[in-house]
Write a protein that holds these residues in place. Structure first.
Motif, mmCIF file in Angstrom:
data_model
loop_
_atom_site.group_PDB
_atom_site.id
_atom_site.type_symbol
_atom_site.label_atom_id
_atom_site.label_comp_id
_atom_site.label_asym_id
_atom_site.label_seq_id
_atom_site.Cartn_x
_atom_site.Cartn_y
_atom_site.Cartn_z
ATOM 1 N N ASP A 47 0.768 -1.170 -0.124
ATOM 2 C CA ASP A 47 -0.001 -0.181 -0.035
ATOM 3 C C ASP A 47 0.490 1.123 -0.139
ATOM 4 O O ASP A 47 1.718 1.294 1.017
ATOM 5 C CB ASP A 47 -0.919 -0.279 1.674
ATOM 6 N N ARG A 48 0.822 1.593 -1.143
ATOM 7 C CA ARG A 48 2.572 2.742 -1.385
ATOM 8 C C ARG A 48 1.489 4.145 -1.115
ATOM 9 O O ARG A 48 1.914 5.033 -0.586
ATOM 10 C CB ARG A 48 2.287 3.181 -3.113
ATOM 11 N N THR A 49 0.570 4.163 -0.322
ATOM 12 C CA THR A 49 -0.474 5.646 0.435
ATOM 13 C C THR A 49 0.279 5.898 1.504
ATOM 14 O O THR A 49 0.186 6.662 1.964
ATOM 15 C CB THR A 49 -1.757 5.318 0.011
ATOM 16 N N ASN A 78 4.301 -2.863 6.807
ATOM 17 C CA ASN A 78 3.327 -2.377 5.251
ATOM 18 C C ASN A 78 1.641 -3.454 5.727
ATOM 19 O O ASN A 78 0.691 -2.701 6.270
ATOM 20 C CB ASN A 78 3.573 -2.033 4.166
ATOM 21 N N ARG A 79 1.627 -4.822 5.954
ATOM 22 C CA ARG A 79 0.883 -5.148 6.054
ATOM 23 C C ARG A 79 0.208 -5.093 7.631
ATOM 24 O O ARG A 79 -0.478 -4.689 7.781
ATOM 25 C CB ARG A 79 0.930 -6.335 6.069
ATOM 26 N N TRP A 80 1.736 -4.879 8.704
ATOM 27 C CA TRP A 80 1.520 -4.496 10.248
ATOM 28 C C TRP A 80 0.357 -3.772 10.428
ATOM 29 O O TRP A 80 -0.943 -3.120 10.931
ATOM 30 C CB TRP A 80 2.267 -4.909 10.924
ATOM 31 N N ASP A 99 -4.319 -7.990 -3.429
ATOM 32 C CA ASP A 99 -3.838 -8.132 -4.905
ATOM 33 C C ASP A 99 -2.513 -8.188 -3.834
ATOM 34 O O ASP A 99 -1.836 -6.796 -3.862
ATOM 35 C CB ASP A 99 -4.050 -6.541 -5.550
ATOM 36 N N ARG A 100 -2.111 -8.566 -3.382
ATOM 37 C CA ARG A 100 -0.889 -9.637 -2.789
ATOM 38 C C ARG A 100 -0.808 -9.637 -1.062
ATOM 39 O O ARG A 100 -1.339 -8.427 -0.582
ATOM 40 C CB ARG A 100 0.212 -8.321 -3.182
ATOM 41 N N TYR A 101 0.295 -10.560 -0.509
ATOM 42 C CA TYR A 101 0.178 -10.531 0.395
ATOM 43 C C TYR A 101 1.585 -10.951 1.023
ATOM 44 O O TYR A 101 2.281 -11.177 0.769
ATOM 45 C CB TYR A 101 -1.491 -11.191 0.755
ATOM 46 N N SER A 104 3.557 -13.211 -1.358
ATOM 47 C CA SER A 104 4.306 -12.027 -1.938
ATOM 48 C C SER A 104 5.734 -12.080 -1.354
ATOM 49 O O SER A 104 6.831 -12.304 -2.083
ATOM 50 C CB SER A 104 4.060 -10.625 -2.683
ATOM 51 N N GLY A 105 5.883 -11.503 -0.875
ATOM 52 C CA GLY A 105 6.386 -11.102 0.880
ATOM 53 C C GLY A 105 7.852 -12.308 1.235
ATOM 54 O O GLY A 105 8.862 -11.789 0.893
ATOM 55 N N VAL A 106 7.587 -13.190 1.173
ATOM 56 C CA VAL A 106 8.256 -14.499 1.935
ATOM 57 C C VAL A 106 9.238 -15.031 0.074
ATOM 58 O O VAL A 106 10.273 -14.799 -0.076
ATOM 59 C CB VAL A 106 7.552 -15.561 2.301
ATOM 60 N N ALA A 107 7.531 -15.185 -0.893
ATOM 61 C CA ALA A 107 8.794 -15.522 -2.689
ATOM 62 C C ALA A 107 9.598 -14.531 -2.772
ATOM 63 O O ALA A 107 10.750 -15.245 -3.297
ATOM 64 C CB ALA A 107 7.793 -15.442 -3.265
ATOM 65 N N PHE A 108 9.220 -13.189 -2.901
ATOM 66 C CA PHE A 108 10.050 -12.519 -3.438
ATOM 67 C C PHE A 108 11.384 -12.287 -3.225
ATOM 68 O O PHE A 108 12.521 -12.095 -3.576
ATOM 69 C CB PHE A 108 9.520 -11.174 -3.465
ATOM 70 N N SER A 109 11.536 -12.404 -1.764
ATOM 71 C CA SER A 109 12.721 -11.725 -1.061
ATOM 72 C C SER A 109 13.627 -13.552 -0.163
ATOM 73 O O SER A 109 14.734 -13.289 -0.924
ATOM 74 C CB SER A 109 12.079 -11.505 1.116
HETATM 75 P P1 TMP Z 1 3.047 -4.444 -6.962
HETATM 76 O O1 TMP Z 1 3.439 -4.563 -8.988
HETATM 77 O O2 TMP Z 1 1.796 -5.163 -7.568
HETATM 78 O O3 TMP Z 1 2.903 -2.932 -6.927
HETATM 79 O O4 TMP Z 1 4.262 -4.978 -5.878
HETATM 80 C C1 TMP Z 1 5.319 -4.392 -6.346
HETATM 81 C C2 TMP Z 1 6.044 -5.136 -6.846
HETATM 82 O O5 TMP Z 1 6.785 -5.568 -4.820
HETATM 83 C C3 TMP Z 1 5.976 -7.202 -6.906
HETATM 84 O O6 TMP Z 1 7.104 -7.040 -8.082
HETATM 85 C C4 TMP Z 1 6.338 -7.752 -5.851
HETATM 86 C C5 TMP Z 1 6.514 -7.644 -4.868
HETATM 87 N N1 TMP Z 1 6.338 -7.470 -2.886
HETATM 88 C C6 TMP Z 1 7.091 -8.367 -2.337
HETATM 89 O O7 TMP Z 1 8.668 -7.881 -2.268
HETATM 90 N N2 TMP Z 1 7.217 -7.993 -1.273
HETATM 91 C C7 TMP Z 1 5.639 -8.135 -0.159
HETATM 92 O O8 TMP Z 1 5.652 -8.474 0.079
HETATM 93 C C8 TMP Z 1 5.098 -7.463 -1.917
HETATM 94 C C9 TMP Z 1 3.604 -7.278 -1.629
HETATM 95 C C10 TMP Z 1 5.523 -6.891 -3.015
#
Ligand code: TMP
Length: 213
Positions: A47-49, A78-80, A99-101, A104-109
């Motif tokens: 949530d970029r706001t 940001n989720r907390w 949309d993402r939770y 995403s946090g675990v998979a990307f990191s």
């Molecule tokens: P978005 O394109 O859905 O706004 O997400 C932005 C990018 O951030 C997307 O490449 C996935 C990544 N991401 C993380 O690395 N960790 C997270 O916890 C979340 C929510 C997104």
């Protein structure tokens, strides 16, 4: 409509690689549920706001550099910062499409090489989704879809690793894997059916649970 005192909204999370169609599907589902008269909201992470969200956004657009652990914890923070509002809304009967939770946090990191369990730890205690819809698409196919927007993680090699790490998270019973190579309308139809079922069970008083359950 079968509502009772424990009636609540459903927490429905969409996950998948960049360009897997999450945002389109979330939008369509929102209109559909609204049309049926449900109380429903569309949320997204990051949530970029918020001020934490602005730090994340600046990192994703390569305007700032952060240590991998630091950015991981910011995504989690940001989720907390949204957790109590999330609980309030769900208990008031509003269904949340997210949309993402945490996945995403675990998979990307972890795709960057951070320890998998370490990545999961800060998510413990967040609200667990009732349903995770995973939009499954081969990384190559996703990359072909109108190209990536140029944010930090939008690179084919990296998305391949993310896909592998998502698969390590999928075994929980709340996951539904949908073939995202199908036509948008076909994906939409499947998604609507599975979501409606979960909205109904939550209405009947299914207990809210916590990550990682
Ligand atoms: P978005 O394109 O859905 O706004 O997400 C932005 C990018 O951030 C997307 O490449 C996935 C990544 N991401 C993380 O690395 N960790 C997270 O916890 C979340 C929510 C997104």
């Amino acid at each position: 409509l079968g509502a009772n005192n424990n009636s609540r909204g459903a927490l429905v999370v969409f996950e998948g690689l960049d360009r897997s169609g999450k945002t389109s599907q979330c939008g369509r589902l929102l209109s559909y549920l609204e049309g049926l008269g449900h109380s429903v909201e569309l949320w997204r992470f990051p949530d970029r706001t918020t001020s934490v969200g602005q730090m994340i956004s600046s990192y994703l657009t390569n305007k700032s550099q952060l240590d991998d652990h630091t950015i991981h914890l910011l995504f989690s923070a940001n989720r907390w910062e949204k957790r109590s509002m999330m609980e309030t809304k769900l208990k008031a009967g509003t269904t949340l499409i997210v949309d993402r939770y945490s996945y995403s946090g675990v998979a990307f990191s972890s795709a960057k090489g951070l320890d998998f369990e370490w990545c999961k730890a800060p998510e413990v205690g967040l609200l667990a989704p009732d349903l995770v819809v995973y939009l499954d698409i081969p990384p190559e196919k996703a990359a072909e879809r109108g190209g990536y927007g140029g944010e930090r993680y939008e690179q084919l090699e990296f998305q391949r690793k993310v896909a592998q790490h998502y698969m390590l998270l999928k075994d929980s019973s709340s996951w539904e894997i949908v073939d995202a190579c199908q036509a948008l309308e076909d994906v939409e139809k499947q998604v609507k059916e599975m979501v409606l079922q979960h909205v109904r069970t939550c209405r009947k008083g299914k207990t809210l649970s916590y990550m990682w359950s």
